[in-house]
Design an enzyme around this catalytic site. Structure first.
Site, PDB file in Angstrom:
ATOM      1  N   CYS A   6      72.650  -2.375 -49.590  1.00 24.19           N
ATOM      2  CA  CYS A   6      71.410  -2.917 -49.036  1.00 24.19           C
ATOM      3  C   CYS A   6      71.615  -4.069 -48.053  1.00 24.19           C
ATOM      4  O   CYS A   6      70.722  -4.371 -47.262  1.00 24.19           O
ATOM      5  CB  CYS A   6      70.488  -3.361 -50.168  1.00 24.19           C
ATOM      6  SG  CYS A   6      70.177  -2.064 -51.384  1.00 24.19           S
TER       7      CYS A   6
ATOM      8  N   HIS B 211      65.687  -7.798 -46.959  1.00 22.10           N
ATOM      9  CA  HIS B 211      65.854  -6.417 -47.405  1.00 22.10           C
ATOM     10  C   HIS B 211      64.585  -5.979 -48.112  1.00 22.10           C
ATOM     11  O   HIS B 211      64.061  -6.681 -48.985  1.00 22.10           O
ATOM     12  CB  HIS B 211      67.057  -6.304 -48.346  1.00 22.10           C
ATOM     13  CG  HIS B 211      67.092  -5.011 -49.100  1.00 22.10           C
ATOM     14  ND1 HIS B 211      66.948  -3.792 -48.478  1.00 22.10           N
ATOM     15  CD2 HIS B 211      67.208  -4.740 -50.429  1.00 22.10           C
ATOM     16  CE1 HIS B 211      66.985  -2.831 -49.389  1.00 22.10           C
ATOM     17  NE2 HIS B 211      67.139  -3.381 -50.572  1.00 22.10           N
TER      18      HIS B 211
ATOM     19  N   ASN C  41      62.251   1.501 -50.414  1.00 23.98           N
ATOM     20  CA  ASN C  41      63.569   0.882 -50.274  1.00 23.98           C
ATOM     21  C   ASN C  41      64.489   1.871 -49.560  1.00 23.98           C
ATOM     22  O   ASN C  41      64.877   2.884 -50.129  1.00 23.98           O
ATOM     23  CB  ASN C  41      64.116   0.524 -51.653  1.00 23.98           C
ATOM     24  CG  ASN C  41      65.472  -0.151 -51.605  1.00 23.98           C
ATOM     25  OD1 ASN C  41      66.184  -0.070 -50.605  1.00 23.98           O
ATOM     26  ND2 ASN C  41      65.858  -0.797 -52.694  1.00 23.98           N
TER      27      ASN C  41
END
Length: 315
Positions: free
Chosen positions: A113, A241, A271
């Site tokens: 990530c 993020h 995500n």
């Protein structure tokens, strides 16, 4: 040494949209359960005929067009991804081939990530060292392909997509547009976010990640600003993020960026791992929500547990 700057951005998402109601028909969940816990309402999901390098190439092509450059102008391609199933050719080489680049260096970075902010720092370092003049930096992931669709705590999180940035050397009399990176990890907690097994599946210890992100990361993000010579109050935007709205909002608040636009692309995209920061930033710029030259904090965190952040000047 000369510094570098981001001159253009681009993003791409697959056409198929998966809503919370769609997920409720697949696993024991509901729209209310998902939105109250993670803030996500929709996510884009790629089909089996849409590989990661295709998503990445679409985003890269858009960034090149926005920069007014041709594929031949790029001498280094960096792709941040953790969902490259095929190991060779790597994603960067596949993207270069799709875009028709003649002879770039090609490298993948797997920092999950925080991959894009690691890759952006690597591009900046390559320019400063004199080994590159123009770099195409891409974050691309196909998280839906590695999701456990029987686990309602993780499958509701993920989406697919790609975001790209063109980085080039600054003129000698120009202020650098990419600030110093601050990066690191917590290796002993690496198990908290995993992509393991055959076939590989995404799993995480949600509460551990939440506590780490909301308590340990804000002071690190403030230190990123300090390294760049910018106060949190001066930030025009904060692009974290896009993991979970319940992480993004408290972390942004604790950073103290009271005048900043806070990226919340997670609501519509889920995500998307390494794609999340460049995709969210590209959308903010496309909508005209950040002025050119304004300071923007980029801060990635997640798998390994790793983090990396820098302040850039908006293209």
């Amino acid at each position: 040494m000369t510094g570098s700057r981001v001159v253009a951005l681009g993003h791409y998402q697959p056409a198929k949209v998966l809503t919370n109601d769609d997920l409720a028909a697949m696993v024991d969940t509901s729209d209310e359960w998902i939105t109250s816990r993670v803030g996500i309402r929709t996510r884009h999901v790629a089909g089996p005929d849409e590989p990661v390098d295709e998503l990445a190439a679409h985003a890269g092509a858009k960034a090149l067009a926005a920069a007014g450059l041709t594929p031949a102008d790029i001498d280094l391609v960096l792709v941040a991804t953790s969902t490259a199933i095929n190991r060779s050719p790597n994603m960067a080489a596949r993207v270069a081939a799709r875009l028709g680049m003649p002879s770039p260096a090609t490298m993948d970075l797997n920092v999950v990530c925080s991959g894009f902010t690691h890759a952006l720092a690597t591009a900046d370092h390559a320019v400063r060292a004199g080994s590159s003049t123009r770099v195409l930096v891409i974050g691309a992931d196909k998280m839906a392909e590695i999701a456990d669709w029987t686990d309602r705590t993780t499958c509701v999180l993920v989406g697919d997509g790609a975001g790209a940035a063109v980085v080039e050397a600054c003129a000698e009399d120009e202020e650098p547009g990419i600030g110093p990176v601050l990066w690191g990890s917590v290796p002993e907690m690496g198990h908290a976010v995993r992509i393991e097994g055959t076939p590989p599946l995404f799993a995480q210890e949600g509460q551990s990640v939440y506590r780490w992100a909301t308590t340990q990361l804000p002071p690190i993000a403030r230190k990123v600003c300090e390294r760049a010579g910018v106060t949190p109050e001066e930030l025009a935007a904060v692009v974290l993020h896009q993991a979970n709205l319940r992480i993004i909002e408290p972390v942004a608040q604790k950073i103290g960026a009271v005048n900043a636009v806070i990226a919340r692309d997670v609501v519509e995209s889920g995500n998307t791992s390494a794609a999340s920061i460049p995709m969210a930033l590209s959308k903010l710029v496309e909508r005209g929500e950040i002025e050119s030259g304004a300071p923007v904090l980029l801060f990635g965190f997640g798998g390994n547990l790793s983090y990396a952040g820098q302040v850039i000047r908006c293209p």
